[in-house]
Write a protein that holds these residues in place. Structure first.
Motif, mmCIF file in Angstrom:
data_model
loop_
_atom_site.group_PDB
_atom_site.id
_atom_site.type_symbol
_atom_site.label_atom_id
_atom_site.label_comp_id
_atom_site.label_asym_id
_atom_site.label_seq_id
_atom_site.Cartn_x
_atom_site.Cartn_y
_atom_site.Cartn_z
ATOM 1 N N ARG A 16 4.229 -11.498 21.840
ATOM 2 C CA ARG A 16 3.655 -10.201 21.477
ATOM 3 C C ARG A 16 2.525 -10.361 20.467
ATOM 4 N NH1 ARG A 16 8.301 -5.622 20.415
ATOM 5 N NH2 ARG A 16 10.009 -6.589 21.572
ATOM 6 N N ALA A 17 1.524 -9.484 20.571
ATOM 7 C CA ALA A 17 0.516 -9.355 19.519
ATOM 8 C C ALA A 17 0.998 -8.278 18.562
ATOM 9 C CB ALA A 17 -0.825 -8.965 20.125
ATOM 10 N N PHE A 18 0.791 -8.514 17.267
ATOM 11 C CA PHE A 18 1.216 -7.517 16.286
ATOM 12 C C PHE A 18 0.348 -7.638 15.045
ATOM 13 C CE2 PHE A 18 3.826 -11.301 15.713
ATOM 14 C CZ PHE A 18 3.785 -11.537 14.339
ATOM 15 N N ALA A 19 0.428 -6.639 14.209
ATOM 16 C CA ALA A 19 -0.208 -6.681 12.894
ATOM 17 C C ALA A 19 0.881 -6.495 11.859
ATOM 18 C CB ALA A 19 -1.271 -5.588 12.758
ATOM 19 N N VAL A 20 0.766 -7.231 10.770
ATOM 20 C CA VAL A 20 1.779 -7.144 9.722
ATOM 21 C C VAL A 20 1.117 -6.727 8.412
ATOM 22 C CG1 VAL A 20 1.628 -9.629 9.227
ATOM 23 C CG2 VAL A 20 3.665 -8.352 8.539
ATOM 24 N N ALA A 21 1.687 -5.701 7.794
ATOM 25 C CA ALA A 21 1.224 -5.207 6.494
ATOM 26 C C ALA A 21 2.199 -5.703 5.439
ATOM 27 C CB ALA A 21 1.157 -3.684 6.491
ATOM 28 N N THR A 22 1.690 -6.392 4.433
ATOM 29 C CA THR A 22 2.547 -6.997 3.408
ATOM 30 C C THR A 22 2.140 -6.513 2.031
ATOM 31 O OG1 THR A 22 2.654 -8.999 4.765
ATOM 32 C CG2 THR A 22 3.450 -9.172 2.506
ATOM 33 N N VAL A 23 3.121 -6.113 1.231
ATOM 34 C CA VAL A 23 2.854 -5.765 -0.161
ATOM 35 C C VAL A 23 2.482 -7.047 -0.899
ATOM 36 C CG1 VAL A 23 3.794 -4.820 -2.301
ATOM 37 C CG2 VAL A 23 4.472 -3.830 -0.104
ATOM 38 N N VAL A 24 1.298 -7.069 -1.496
ATOM 39 C CA VAL A 24 0.853 -8.283 -2.195
ATOM 40 C C VAL A 24 0.808 -8.108 -3.706
ATOM 41 C CG1 VAL A 24 -0.435 -9.112 -0.211
ATOM 42 C CG2 VAL A 24 -1.600 -7.705 -1.905
ATOM 43 N N ALA A 25 0.791 -6.860 -4.186
ATOM 44 C CA ALA A 25 0.802 -6.618 -5.631
ATOM 45 C C ALA A 25 1.302 -5.198 -5.864
ATOM 46 C CB ALA A 25 -0.590 -6.801 -6.239
ATOM 47 N N VAL A 26 1.974 -5.007 -6.990
ATOM 48 C CA VAL A 26 2.483 -3.685 -7.333
ATOM 49 C C VAL A 26 2.191 -3.392 -8.801
ATOM 50 C CG1 VAL A 26 4.362 -3.865 -5.660
ATOM 51 C CG2 VAL A 26 4.777 -4.508 -8.027
ATOM 52 N N GLY A 27 2.172 -2.113 -9.115
ATOM 53 C CA GLY A 27 2.033 -1.692 -10.506
ATOM 54 C C GLY A 27 2.801 -0.409 -10.712
ATOM 55 N N GLY A 28 3.379 -0.243 -11.892
ATOM 56 C CA GLY A 28 4.143 0.970 -12.180
ATOM 57 C C GLY A 28 5.435 1.019 -11.402
ATOM 58 N N SER A 29 5.830 2.220 -11.011
ATOM 59 C CA SER A 29 7.124 2.446 -10.383
ATOM 60 C C SER A 29 7.031 2.348 -8.868
ATOM 61 C CB SER A 29 7.669 3.823 -10.786
ATOM 62 O OG SER A 29 8.976 4.017 -10.298
ATOM 63 N N ALA A 30 6.561 1.212 -8.372
ATOM 64 C CA ALA A 30 6.445 1.011 -6.932
ATOM 65 C C ALA A 30 7.815 0.708 -6.341
ATOM 66 C CB ALA A 30 5.474 -0.124 -6.641
#
Length: 383
Positions: A16-30
């Protein structure tokens, strides 16, 4: 993205072809930490989460766009944005999300496939991806093994790959996920790059000493929290699979003798529920000198004082005694085995995440702490 490795590995195997979204940085109350991922395939199927529901719709659209145009993009969602309420991020935090297409023509597809396979099969490895830098290298990745070997490339500078592998290896050795900056001005690595390093490691261990009813409930809580749980007791009539069907391992041995012979690390938690001096004292005298994450012991306050006196008699220092969580667990007013197991699990989480254990209602403490964190079985957490 290694937090959804099993599902993504199946997608890779299916072509399958897919796209993946990844959290790479957070700030505050994420709500989610770096490494959390949402993936969307070419048919529109989605797995995972990047925000606990806050921005899923907008990220889903970004994934579909990335699949169409083949571009890797870095997007920021924050409470101060004009469309914060539109996309739903109203918790006061900021999250940076890297969206990467994984198609047949994706340069790093083979590296992603190897990383997903390793994570899905419980192997120890780290995936390092470029999250910030020149557009032509953003999203590129290398996979680093425990021996320091790596596959893939981040660009045209061999020194860049070696430096990235070294940074990834350091985080992998600690079983952590985090960011690293390499290639500062004047180095041989070229332009400055920011990497997200996701560590995949076996599940951390919880060892429960004492085959009692409270232990059965704690085993279930430990498994729920992502630990590989061992129950150890010297009495074969009590340490049985029938009594502890949820345990990964049951050991019949004297607790201190087993602890001497088994492997533990900085993520291991030890829960001593025997509250019997002939077991507790030799066990805790050893446990409090080991580089483990948590040592807790069950018993009344009178038992605690008597046990501490016995431990001092065998040479345990005050500094070592200060590591002991006893009586074990947070004050929840617990009475049943399940309630007690919940209080122990809550204390382990608070210790791991740097929480205070106080009620959030009316308090002024952060909801999400930046203190010490550790990985689950498939992916580490930022420390």
């Amino acid at each position: 993205m290694l937090d959804i490795a099993e599902e993504l590995n199946r997608w890779v195997e299916q072509g399958r072809a897919f796209a993946v979204a990844t959290v790479v940085a957070v700030g505050g109350s994420a709500p989610r930490q770096p490494g959390a991922a949402l993936a969307v395939d070419s048919e529109g199927s989605a797995i995972g989460s990047v925000s606990g529901g806050c921005v899923e719709g907008a990220v889903y659209d970004l994934c579909q766009q990335s699949l169409t145009d083949g571009r890797t993009v870095l997007e920021r969602f924050g409470y101060s944005d004009e469309d914060a309420f539109a996309v739903g991020l109203t918790c006061g935090g900021v999250i940076d999300i890297l969206v990467t297409p994984v198609r047949a023509d994706t340069p790093a597809r083979q590296v992603f496939a190897a990383a997903l396979s390793a994570a899905a099969n419980g192997e120890t490895a780290a995936l390092a991806r470029v999250t910030d830098g020149p557009s032509d290298v953003r999203g590129r990745a290398i996979l680093v093994r425990t021996d320091g070997s790596y596959e893939g490339t981040l660009g045209s500078h061999p020194e860049l790959d070696r430096t990235a592998a070294g940074e990834a290896r350091a985080l992998l050795d600690a079983g952590r996920t985090g960011t690293a900056v390499i290639g500062e001005a004047g180095s041989r690595c070229g332009e400055q790059l920011t990497l997200l390093v996701e560590s995949s490691a076996p599940a951390p261990r919880m060892i429960v000493f004492g085959a009692i009813d409270f232990a059965a409930a704690l085993v279930r809580v430990g498994r729920f929290l992502g630990y590989r749980v061992t129950v150890c007791d010297a009495r074969p009539v009590f340490a049985t699979k029938a009594r502890f069907p949820d345990a990964d391992e049951i050991v019949v041995d004297w607790p201190h003798r087993y602890l001497e012979s088994t492997e533990v690390d900085s993520r291991t938690v030890l829960c001593v529920l025997t509250h019997d001096a002939k077991f507790d004292v030799p066990l805790l005298a050893l446990a409090l000198r080991l580089p483990v994450a948590y040592v807790g012991a069950m018993g009344s306050r009178r038992t605690h004082e008597d046990r501490n006196a016995r431990l001092r008699e065998v040479g345990v220092t005050e500094l070592e005694l200060a590591r002991l969580r006893s009586p074990i667990g947070l004050d929840l007013g617990a009475r049943t085995p399940e309630e007690t197991a919940l209080s122990i699990g809550a204390e382990i989480v608070a210790n791991r995440r740097g929480g205070s254990g106080v009620s959030l209602a009316g308090a002024h403490t952060p909801i999400h702490h930046d203190g010490p964190q550790e990985p689950t079985g498939r992916i580490g957490s930022v420390a």
